[in-house]
Design a protein around this motif. Structure first.
Motif, PDB file in Angstrom:
ATOM      1  N   LEU A  32     -21.379  -2.974  29.858  1.00  0.00           N
ATOM      2  CA  LEU A  32     -21.521  -1.627  29.315  1.00  0.00           C
ATOM      3  C   LEU A  32     -21.447  -1.677  27.800  1.00  0.00           C
ATOM      4  CD1 LEU A  32     -21.565   1.529  29.635  1.00  0.00           C
ATOM      5  CD2 LEU A  32     -19.059   1.407  29.574  1.00  0.00           C
ATOM      6  N   GLY A  33     -22.441  -1.102  27.145  1.00  0.00           N
ATOM      7  CA  GLY A  33     -22.413  -0.936  25.696  1.00  0.00           C
ATOM      8  C   GLY A  33     -22.018   0.486  25.355  1.00  0.00           C
ATOM      9  N   ILE A  34     -21.166   0.642  24.353  1.00  0.00           N
ATOM     10  CA  ILE A  34     -20.742   1.977  23.904  1.00  0.00           C
ATOM     11  C   ILE A  34     -21.052   2.097  22.422  1.00  0.00           C
ATOM     12  CG2 ILE A  34     -18.794   3.552  23.593  1.00  0.00           C
ATOM     13  CD1 ILE A  34     -17.416   2.212  25.942  1.00  0.00           C
ATOM     14  N   SER A  35     -21.684   3.205  22.050  1.00  0.00           N
ATOM     15  CA  SER A  35     -21.988   3.423  20.639  1.00  0.00           C
ATOM     16  C   SER A  35     -21.795   4.899  20.303  1.00  0.00           C
ATOM     17  CB  SER A  35     -23.413   2.978  20.305  1.00  0.00           C
ATOM     18  OG  SER A  35     -23.611   2.940  18.902  1.00  0.00           O
ATOM     19  N   GLY A  36     -21.778   5.158  19.011  1.00  0.00           N
ATOM     20  CA  GLY A  36     -21.606   6.522  18.531  1.00  0.00           C
ATOM     21  C   GLY A  36     -21.275   6.489  17.056  1.00  0.00           C
ATOM     22  N   PRO A  37     -21.444   7.599  16.356  1.00  0.00           N
ATOM     23  CA  PRO A  37     -21.125   7.645  14.924  1.00  0.00           C
ATOM     24  C   PRO A  37     -19.627   7.481  14.696  1.00  0.00           C
ATOM     25  CG  PRO A  37     -21.601   9.844  15.750  1.00  0.00           C
ATOM     26  CD  PRO A  37     -21.931   8.895  16.862  1.00  0.00           C
ATOM     27  N   SER A  38     -19.236   7.219  13.457  1.00  0.00           N
ATOM     28  CA  SER A  38     -17.820   7.086  13.113  1.00  0.00           C
ATOM     29  C   SER A  38     -17.072   8.364  13.487  1.00  0.00           C
ATOM     30  CB  SER A  38     -17.661   6.826  11.608  1.00  0.00           C
ATOM     31  OG  SER A  38     -18.274   5.612  11.251  1.00  0.00           O
ATOM     32  N   GLY A  39     -15.874   8.184  14.058  1.00  0.00           N
ATOM     33  CA  GLY A  39     -15.065   9.333  14.432  1.00  0.00           C
ATOM     34  C   GLY A  39     -15.418   9.960  15.761  1.00  0.00           C
ATOM     35  N   SER A  40     -16.271   9.290  16.542  1.00  0.00           N
ATOM     36  CA  SER A  40     -16.702   9.873  17.819  1.00  0.00           C
ATOM     37  C   SER A  40     -15.738   9.589  18.961  1.00  0.00           C
ATOM     38  CB  SER A  40     -18.105   9.375  18.192  1.00  0.00           C
ATOM     39  OG  SER A  40     -18.127   7.962  18.283  1.00  0.00           O
ATOM     40  N   GLY A  41     -14.717   8.732  18.724  1.00  0.00           N
ATOM     41  CA  GLY A  41     -13.714   8.457  19.754  1.00  0.00           C
ATOM     42  C   GLY A  41     -13.849   7.111  20.439  1.00  0.00           C
ATOM     43  N   LYS A  42     -14.672   6.226  19.887  1.00  0.00           N
ATOM     44  CA  LYS A  42     -14.939   4.942  20.546  1.00  0.00           C
ATOM     45  C   LYS A  42     -13.680   4.072  20.659  1.00  0.00           C
ATOM     46  CE  LYS A  42     -18.103   3.623  17.569  1.00  0.00           C
ATOM     47  NZ  LYS A  42     -18.009   4.746  16.627  1.00  0.00           N
ATOM     48  N   SER A  43     -12.943   3.923  19.555  1.00  0.00           N
ATOM     49  CA  SER A  43     -11.742   3.079  19.572  1.00  0.00           C
ATOM     50  C   SER A  43     -10.654   3.676  20.461  1.00  0.00           C
ATOM     51  CB  SER A  43     -11.202   2.878  18.149  1.00  0.00           C
ATOM     52  OG  SER A  43     -12.116   2.131  17.368  1.00  0.00           O
ATOM     53  N   THR A  44     -10.538   4.999  20.448  1.00  0.00           N
ATOM     54  CA  THR A  44      -9.568   5.671  21.306  1.00  0.00           C
ATOM     55  C   THR A  44      -9.874   5.372  22.773  1.00  0.00           C
ATOM     56  OG1 THR A  44      -9.249   7.446  19.708  1.00  0.00           O
ATOM     57  CG2 THR A  44      -8.619   7.916  21.969  1.00  0.00           C
ATOM     58  N   LEU A  45     -11.153   5.379  23.113  1.00  0.00           N
ATOM     59  CA  LEU A  45     -11.577   5.074  24.486  1.00  0.00           C
ATOM     60  C   LEU A  45     -11.146   3.668  24.886  1.00  0.00           C
ATOM     61  CD1 LEU A  45     -13.307   6.474  26.740  1.00  0.00           C
ATOM     62  CD2 LEU A  45     -15.227   5.144  25.894  1.00  0.00           C
ATOM     63  N   CYS A  46     -11.312   2.710  23.973  1.00  0.00           N
ATOM     64  CA  CYS A  46     -10.912   1.320  24.252  1.00  0.00           C
ATOM     65  C   CYS A  46      -9.402   1.214  24.489  1.00  0.00           C
ATOM     66  CB  CYS A  46     -11.304   0.410  23.092  1.00  0.00           C
ATOM     67  SG  CYS A  46     -13.072   0.135  22.945  1.00  0.00           S
ATOM     68  N   LEU A  47      -8.623   1.895  23.659  1.00  0.00           N
ATOM     69  CA  LEU A  47      -7.164   1.831  23.779  1.00  0.00           C
ATOM     70  C   LEU A  47      -6.663   2.480  25.071  1.00  0.00           C
ATOM     71  CD1 LEU A  47      -6.183   2.637  20.079  1.00  0.00           C
ATOM     72  CD2 LEU A  47      -6.093   0.404  21.202  1.00  0.00           C
ATOM     73  N   MET A  48      -7.472   3.339  25.652  1.00  0.00           N
ATOM     74  CA  MET A  48      -7.114   3.927  26.941  1.00  0.00           C
ATOM     75  C   MET A  48      -7.307   2.935  28.085  1.00  0.00           C
ATOM     76  SD  MET A  48      -8.696   7.736  26.833  1.00  0.00           S
ATOM     77  CE  MET A  48      -7.876   9.082  25.988  1.00  0.00           C
ATOM     78  N   MET A  49      -8.223   1.995  27.904  1.00  0.00           N
ATOM     79  CA  MET A  49      -8.573   1.104  29.002  1.00  0.00           C
ATOM     80  C   MET A  49      -7.446   0.165  29.399  1.00  0.00           C
ATOM     81  SD  MET A  49     -12.575   0.206  28.293  1.00  0.00           S
ATOM     82  CE  MET A  49     -13.762   1.534  28.017  1.00  0.00           C
ATOM     83  N   ASN A  50      -6.563  -0.167  28.444  1.00  0.00           N
ATOM     84  CA  ASN A  50      -5.433  -1.030  28.831  1.00  0.00           C
ATOM     85  C   ASN A  50      -4.099  -0.302  28.747  1.00  0.00           C
ATOM     86  OD1 ASN A  50      -4.998  -0.932  26.101  1.00  0.00           O
ATOM     87  ND2 ASN A  50      -4.719  -3.139  25.841  1.00  0.00           N
ATOM     88  N   GLY A  51      -4.147   1.018  28.573  1.00  0.00           N
ATOM     89  CA  GLY A  51      -2.929   1.816  28.640  1.00  0.00           C
ATOM     90  C   GLY A  51      -2.169   1.970  27.347  1.00  0.00           C
ATOM     91  N   ILE A  52      -2.651   1.387  26.244  1.00  0.00           N
ATOM     92  CA  ILE A  52      -1.970   1.575  24.949  1.00  0.00           C
ATOM     93  C   ILE A  52      -1.885   3.068  24.645  1.00  0.00           C
ATOM     94  CG2 ILE A  52      -2.164   1.203  22.459  1.00  0.00           C
ATOM     95  CD1 ILE A  52      -3.252  -1.567  23.041  1.00  0.00           C
ATOM     96  N   ILE A  53      -2.977   3.773  24.959  1.00  0.00           N
ATOM     97  CA  ILE A  53      -2.946   5.244  24.968  1.00  0.00           C
ATOM     98  C   ILE A  53      -2.919   5.668  26.438  1.00  0.00           C
ATOM     99  CG2 ILE A  53      -4.286   7.333  24.540  1.00  0.00           C
ATOM    100  CD1 ILE A  53      -5.410   6.107  22.051  1.00  0.00           C
ATOM    101  N   PRO A  54      -1.911   6.414  26.883  1.00  0.00           N
ATOM    102  CA  PRO A  54      -0.884   7.096  26.078  1.00  0.00           C
ATOM    103  C   PRO A  54       0.489   6.440  26.123  1.00  0.00           C
ATOM    104  CG  PRO A  54      -1.019   8.117  28.229  1.00  0.00           C
ATOM    105  CD  PRO A  54      -1.964   6.944  28.251  1.00  0.00           C
ATOM    106  N   LYS A  55       0.607   5.203  26.661  1.00  0.00           N
ATOM    107  CA  LYS A  55       1.931   4.604  26.859  1.00  0.00           C
ATOM    108  C   LYS A  55       2.609   4.225  25.542  1.00  0.00           C
ATOM    109  CE  LYS A  55       1.399   2.940  31.587  1.00  0.00           C
ATOM    110  NZ  LYS A  55       2.528   3.708  32.129  1.00  0.00           N
TER     111      LYS A  55
END
Length: 280
Positions: A32-55
């Motif tokens: 899966l490729g994910i793209s979007g302009p700066s500030g679109s939430g891409k990094s936040t999405l990644c941090l959710m995948m291993n539980g860093i957000i919201p743990k």
């Protein structure tokens, strides 16, 4: 392997949502490729995948995230990391040992893997990323591309089933970018599930699916051809489109071809077919 169900998140009640109503699936072995302009939430999405957000990084979270069928809300981060490895934008933030060997040994040591097997895993991982001769090197003296390869190898020694990379080539030179993506493609061909966040969309044009984020929402989700047929829309929201894709969209609009192409080799094949048709 990855399942998001109606996920929304904001860092505080005083801020707007970084992500809103995010739902998608990634199958085993898929890229899966994910793209979007700066500030679109891409990094936040990644941090959710291993539980860093919201743990670890707290905020207002709603929805469900499943990794290999398990709700990460019920798992500790270290448990999720056995299944999913995350590479951040800056590899230096993940390197902390005195030698490459120690760096690669850290993860499996914490899993209680036997010393002999750890040595075998280190050799295997270094060979896979082409860094065998750097086994005794000091990680912070390596180049940016070499550090990124070591960061990937350090996760491979954990034998994760999923690899998530958040803009892994953003600080690299063109040669190193190509080398990193060859490694990622090799891992995917071997059966590893791969998620790559990239602003440079030419590096995710070979993905099975592409997800486009804008202002915290999924605005497009489909195959590379489905996504890149809308080159004008992508450019409108601030996403750079590969030149070969722009060229093929022009030819499609003018009626010269029946569908877009995503690579030079595909272009040569399509144009060769079209030229033979015109001769007939």
């Amino acid at each position: 392997m990855i399942n998001f169900k109606e996920v929304s998140f904001r860092y505080s009640k005083n801020q707007g949502h970084v992500l809103r109503n995010i739902s998608f699936n990634v199958k085993k072995g898929e890229f899966l490729g994910i793209s979007g302009p700066s500030g679109s939430g891409k990094s936040t999405l990644c941090l959710m995948m291993n539980g860093i957000i919201p743990k670890t990084i707290e905020g207002e979270f709603s929805g469900e995230v499943y990794i290999d069928g398990e709700d990460i809300a019920e798992k500790e981060i270290y448990e999720t990391s056995e299944k999913l490895g995350l590479i951040l934008q800056n590899p230096e933030s993940q390197l902390f040992s005195m030698t490459v060997e120690e760096e690669l040994a850290f993860g499996p040591e914490n899993l209680g893997i036997k010393r002999e097997e750890i040595g075998d895993r280190i050799s295997w991982a270094l060979k896979l990323v082409g860094m065998e001769r750097f086994r005794e090197a000091f990680p912070h003296q390596l180049s940016g591309g070499e550090k990124q390869k070591i960061a990937i190898a350090s996760l491979l020694t954990m034998k994760p089933e999923i690899l998530v990379l958040d803009e892994p080539t953003s600080n690299l030179d063109p040669k190193s970018r190509i080398e990193i993506f060859k490694i990622v493609q090799k891992l995917n061909r071997k059966g590893m599930t791969v998620v790559v966040v990239e602003h440079e969309t030419n590096f995710i044009s070979s993905a099975d699916k592409i997800l486009i984020l804008n202002e915290g929402e999924i605005v497009r989700y489909g195959t590379p051809k489905e996504i890149f047929r809308e080159a004008d829309f992508l450019k409108e929201i601030g996403i750079r489109v590969p030149e070969i894709v722009e060229f093929s969209n022009y030819l499609l609009k003018e009626g010269y071809i029946d569908d877009i192409f995503l690579s030079v080799s595909e272009a040569l094949e399509v144009l060769n077919v079209e030229s033979r048709k015109s001769l007939l």
